[in-house]
Design a protein around this motif. Structure first.
Motif, mmCIF file in Angstrom:
data_model
loop_
_atom_site.group_PDB
_atom_site.id
_atom_site.type_symbol
_atom_site.label_atom_id
_atom_site.label_comp_id
_atom_site.label_asym_id
_atom_site.label_seq_id
_atom_site.Cartn_x
_atom_site.Cartn_y
_atom_site.Cartn_z
ATOM 1 N N THR A 280 -3.734 13.975 -2.137
ATOM 2 C CA THR A 280 -3.157 15.315 -2.176
ATOM 3 C C THR A 280 -3.364 15.987 -0.831
ATOM 4 O O THR A 280 -4.115 15.488 0.023
ATOM 5 C CB THR A 280 -3.798 16.162 -3.290
ATOM 6 N N GLU A 281 -2.703 17.120 -0.621
ATOM 7 C CA GLU A 281 -2.973 17.965 0.534
ATOM 8 C C GLU A 281 -3.770 19.161 0.059
ATOM 9 O O GLU A 281 -3.358 19.847 -0.878
ATOM 10 C CB GLU A 281 -1.681 18.428 1.203
ATOM 11 N N PHE A 282 -4.891 19.400 0.719
ATOM 12 C CA PHE A 282 -5.759 20.505 0.339
ATOM 13 C C PHE A 282 -5.512 21.689 1.257
ATOM 14 O O PHE A 282 -5.563 21.561 2.487
ATOM 15 C CB PHE A 282 -7.229 20.086 0.406
ATOM 16 N N ASP A 283 -5.263 22.844 0.662
ATOM 17 C CA ASP A 283 -4.984 24.073 1.402
ATOM 18 C C ASP A 283 -6.162 25.027 1.241
ATOM 19 O O ASP A 283 -6.308 25.676 0.202
ATOM 20 C CB ASP A 283 -3.702 24.713 0.877
ATOM 21 N N ASP A 296 -7.856 24.117 -11.155
ATOM 22 C CA ASP A 296 -7.073 23.649 -12.275
ATOM 23 C C ASP A 296 -5.900 22.785 -11.827
ATOM 24 O O ASP A 296 -5.583 21.758 -12.437
ATOM 25 C CB ASP A 296 -6.532 24.841 -13.084
ATOM 26 N N ARG A 297 -5.275 23.181 -10.741
ATOM 27 C CA ARG A 297 -4.151 22.401 -10.223
ATOM 28 C C ARG A 297 -4.596 21.021 -9.783
ATOM 29 O O ARG A 297 -3.939 20.010 -10.033
ATOM 30 C CB ARG A 297 -3.508 23.143 -9.044
ATOM 31 N N SER A 303 -5.012 14.053 -13.452
ATOM 32 C CA SER A 303 -4.672 13.556 -14.787
ATOM 33 C C SER A 303 -3.239 13.047 -14.886
ATOM 34 O O SER A 303 -2.886 12.394 -15.882
ATOM 35 C CB SER A 303 -4.886 14.661 -15.821
ATOM 36 N N SER A 304 -2.412 13.366 -13.907
ATOM 37 C CA SER A 304 -0.994 13.000 -13.992
ATOM 38 C C SER A 304 -0.765 11.518 -13.697
ATOM 39 O O SER A 304 -1.598 10.862 -13.109
ATOM 40 C CB SER A 304 -0.194 13.844 -13.000
#
Length: 304
Positions: A280-283, A296-297, A303-304
């Motif tokens: 993922t990309e963390f902002d 939560d995101r 989980s996806s």
């Protein structure tokens, strides 16, 4: 996770870095005395850019929680010249919003209140603040919680890996919640001489998994099922490195029971276990604005 406080994370301004020398071949840079998300994000940006510049004479860059160490070849690079370069780098990056970065989210199956960590901790009660109870009883009490509340809080939000070091494979986990929500746990009065590998522990504001069997002083209350260090690199997820976690990774402890723990251990012994990992990309700015929504995101992505 606890969501009673929806306020953004107020991160402090950072002081000017402090530069010191270690002999004639090391430069130590201290960004702040205190650990915070902002200092760790800035540390990541600085060391990443320093590595990208490939300065002749720089042999190794070792980032920690809020500081970093650079090893140089003094025959090729005078450490005083490196300090001048590091000062310029700090000025060029400025002190604005931390940049986004690519990272991974890692699912960590965790057996809380397991029999192995309990057996270990009971052997060392003479070194503990609570000689008649267990570590989980103690850490829950000092955080004004029941044992179930402490466990739920401990795995309720993911953790940022802020540093990898000490024993090979040891990752320092900093829970992704506002500072006032951080769990705080004192270390043992005197360290233990033994700790099982894969034991999940907590000391100060940091959670840590013991990658190998050895001494330690953090409070014990769980054991993760898969390894975080694989010297033989038998499992597929260790193909590129015997160390699982990297600085900037995000870990979500997922509570499991004994049957799932045993099933995962069987897969590990067979050499077939695969971690659930998502890139993922963390902002950082989005995280600071609403940490619980951002957490939560991340968990949903995992989980996806």
């Amino acid at each position: 996770m606890v969501k009673s406080d929806r306020q953004p994370i107020a991160e402090p301004e950072l002081p000017e870095p402090r530069y010191t020398f270690g002999g004639d071949d090391h430069v130590f840079v201290d960004l702040d005395q205190a650990m915070s998300f902002r200092v760790n994000f800035r540390l990541r940006a600085l060391t990443h850019e320093l590595g990208a510049r490939q300065i002749p004479g720089v042999l190794e860059i070792a980032p920690a929680n809020s500081s970093y160490l650079v090893r140089v070849d003094p025959d090729r690079l005078d450490p005083r010249d490196l300090v001048r370069e590091l000062r310029r780098l700090d000025e060029e990056l400025g002190h604005g919003a931390p940049p986004a970065f690519r990272t991974r989210i890692i699912d960590m199956p965790t057996y809380y209140n397991d029999p192995w960590s309990r057996e270990c901790l009971m052997q060392f009660r003479d070194r503990h603040q609570n000689p008649t109870g267990t570590d989980i009883e103690y850490v829950a009490r000092v955080n004004d919680m029941s044992e179930d509340e402490f466990i739920a809080t401990h795995h309720g939000a993911p953790y940022l890996i802020t540093m990898v070091g000490f024993v090979p494979g040891t990752a320092w986990h900093f829970q992704m919640v506002p500072p006032e929500r951080q769990l705080q746990v004192p270390k043992y009065i005197r360290p233990r001489t033994d700790t099982p590998e894969r034991t999940l522990s907590h000391g100060g504001a940091f959670a840590a998994i013991y990658p190998v069997r050895g001494p330690g002083g953090y409070q014990l209350f769980a054991r993760v099922a898969p390894p975080v260090f694989d010297a033989a690199q038998r499992l597929p997820d260790f193909e590129e490195s015997p160390v699982l976690m990297q600085q900037g990774d995000i870990v979500k402890f997922r509570p499991i029971e004994r049957d799932e723990y045993d099933a995962i251990r069987a897969e590990c012994e067979a050499g077939t276990y695969r971690y659930r990992i998502r890139e993922t990309e963390f902002d950082p700015q989005a995280f600071f604005a609403d940490p619980y929504a951002y957490d939560d995101r991340l968990v949903k992505e995992l989980s996806s």
